[in-house]
Design an enzyme around this catalytic site. Structure first.
Site, PDB file in Angstrom:
ATOM      1  N   GLU A 229       0.815  -1.225   0.000  1.00 48.99           N
ATOM      2  CA  GLU A 229       0.000   0.000   0.000  1.00 48.99           C
ATOM      3  C   GLU A 229       0.849   1.276   0.000  1.00 48.99           C
ATOM      4  OE1 GLU A 229      -3.704   0.127   2.395  1.00 48.99           O
ATOM      5  OE2 GLU A 229      -3.140  -1.859   3.061  1.00 48.99           O
ATOM      6  N   HIS A 245       8.704 -26.989   5.142  1.00 50.94           N
ATOM      7  CA  HIS A 245       7.908 -28.138   4.735  1.00 50.94           C
ATOM      8  C   HIS A 245       7.251 -27.934   3.378  1.00 50.94           C
ATOM      9  CE1 HIS A 245       8.602 -29.836   8.693  1.00 50.94           C
ATOM     10  NE2 HIS A 245       8.468 -28.589   9.125  1.00 50.94           N
ATOM     11  N   LYS A 339     -13.910  -0.394  -3.998  1.00 52.74           N
ATOM     12  CA  LYS A 339     -15.015  -0.072  -3.076  1.00 52.74           C
ATOM     13  C   LYS A 339     -16.112   0.683  -3.826  1.00 52.74           C
ATOM     14  CE  LYS A 339     -12.332   0.027   1.211  1.00 52.74           C
ATOM     15  NZ  LYS A 339     -11.815   0.767   2.347  1.00 52.74           N
TER      16      LYS A 339
HETATM   17  C1  F6R Z   1      -6.046   2.176   3.616  1.00 57.52           C
HETATM   18  C2  F6R Z   1      -5.935   0.840   4.145  1.00 57.52           C
HETATM   19  C3  F6R Z   1      -6.910  -0.205   3.706  1.00 57.52           C
HETATM   20  C4  F6R Z   1      -8.190  -0.149   4.561  1.00 57.52           C
HETATM   21  C5  F6R Z   1      -9.202  -1.216   4.102  1.00 57.52           C
HETATM   22  C6  F6R Z   1     -10.444  -1.277   4.995  1.00 57.52           C
HETATM   23  O1  F6R Z   1      -5.168   3.015   4.352  1.00 57.52           O
HETATM   24  O2  F6R Z   1      -5.067   0.623   4.931  1.00 57.52           O
HETATM   25  O3  F6R Z   1      -6.280  -1.457   3.800  1.00 57.52           O
HETATM   26  O4  F6R Z   1      -7.865  -0.348   5.903  1.00 57.52           O
HETATM   27  O5  F6R Z   1      -9.597  -0.945   2.802  1.00 57.52           O
HETATM   28  O6  F6R Z   1     -11.004  -0.033   5.229  1.00 57.52           O
HETATM   29  P1  F6R Z   1     -11.335   0.382   6.734  1.00 57.52           P
HETATM   30  O7  F6R Z   1     -10.058   0.296   7.477  1.00 57.52           O
HETATM   31  O8  F6R Z   1     -11.865   1.759   6.641  1.00 57.52           O
HETATM   32  O9  F6R Z   1     -12.361  -0.600   7.213  1.00 57.52           O
END
Ligand code: F6R
Length: 345
Positions: A229, A245, A339
């Protein structure tokens, strides 16, 4: 200094603030009687990505400290064993992540003892509507920069409910160590930290295979994810003895692409003698097949300090790598795109 460096520079303070927030909320604002949350038969942490890291680390930290199973759920569905005898933490920094919201609804249906940790969003609203204890944490950061807020409140809740005892010294040692490491790692060039500089050189054009023992598995996953990320590079992780293993058979071959990989060992000076020996043998077998072996050591005495020292070092490495690649570590456009394309949940 980039914004992400600023967040990371505040990590030791965030740990202290997270402990304060959780203590305060627990003492004053959890209106519901949660005495029924004691003596559950298992603990489950739900969350994904940056919000799951706290769960992974909690699982490792509790490994030898608690006599009930601890699981981490990174999916829509809860595992079959989650029921009214399970204490469930539902963690989502934004409060709007659909997999986590789905787990939350299932946990309510199954009458689990639920605590939520979020900065707001739907999870906060739903917690209020259902009278579920919610630890609300500060807004305005990328989720992966809020590890302290998503991790320490779980420790505090577990302590308040009588599942664990946290020694004051382990928290003190951890904060002290994080301050020291921050000073050392935030500018490795200036501090002449050759281990980090050499590692950064290697990371420019090689894929790290992060290898560690079971108890530091959460750190390895966190580092892999931070490379993905923050630095936008591929990274993989595995554990030892397990690697002995399976992967060892592939790593010992003369495969053309193995030279694009190097081993990044997350080590601990308290490793057992058998584990040390395994690591030595493994290095001997793979050294000439991969493009080098690097080691990062944990620091401190307490397990909490050792785990978080590795995590913090790794976080800095991922950010320095982003800087060298001249990219801003904060945006994660494809995570956002997915998303968005999935639409409203
Ligand atoms: C972005 C990040 C992502 C979010 C993931 C879930 O900085 O680290 O991995 O954590 O998309 O979103 P949240 O944390 O808001 O539930």
């Amino acid at each position: 200094m980039t914004k992400m460096e600023e967040f990371l520079g505040k990590f030791p303070n965030q740990c202290e603030e997270a402990i304060r927030i959780a203590n305060d909320i627990f003492e004053q604002r959890i209106s519901r009687d949660i005495s029924g949350y004691r003596d559950r038969r298992g603990i489950l942490v739900c969350g994904v990505g940056g919000s799951a890291a706290g769960g992974d680390i909690l699982k490792d930290y509790l490994y030898k400290k608690i006599d009930i199973p601890v699981g981490v759920n990174k999916d829509y569905e809860l595992p079959g064993y989650a029921d009214s005898r399970t204490l469930v933490f539902v963690n989502s920094y934004s409060g709007n992540t659909e997999e986590t919201l789905s787990s939350f609804m299932q946990a309510l249906d199954r009458k689990c003892s639920v605590v939520t940790i979020t900065s707001g969003g739907k999870l906060y609203q739903l917690s209020k509507e259902n009278n579920i204890p919610c630890i609300r944490i500060p807004q305005g950061m990328p989720p992966r920069a809020t590890f302290a807020y998503l991790f320490f409140p779980m420790l505090i809740v577990l302590e308040k409910l009588g599942y664990i005892r946290i020694q004051k010294e382990e928290i003190q040692e951890t904060i002290r160590m994080l301050e020291d490491l921050k000073a050392k790692c935030k500018d490795p060039e200036k501090n002449g930290d050759n281990s980090i500089i050499g590692l950064l050189d290697k990371l420019q054009d090689r894929i790290p295979l992060i290898l560690t023992s079971e108890i530091f598995k959460g750190c390895a996953w966190r580092l892999k994810s931070q490379f993905n990320e923050n630095s936008k590079i591929l990274a993989f992780c595995s554990t030892i003895p397990e690697l002995n293993h399976n992967e060892i058979e592939a790593l010992s071959q003369n495969l053309p692409y193995s030279k694009n990989v190097f081993l990044l060992l997350l080590r601990d000076r308290f490793e057992s003698s058998r584990l040390k020996k395994r690591i030595e043998i493994t290095i001997k077998i793979v050294r000439d097949r991969v493009d080098g072996v690097f080691e990062l050591y944990s620091e401190g005495e307490h397990i909490l300090t050792r785990i978080l020292s590795l995590l913090h070092k790794g976080d800095w490495v991922s950010i320095h790598l982003a800087k060298r690649k001249k990219i801003d570590p904060i945006p994660t456009p494809k995570i956002d795109l997915i998303k968005k394309e999935l639409g409203q949940y």
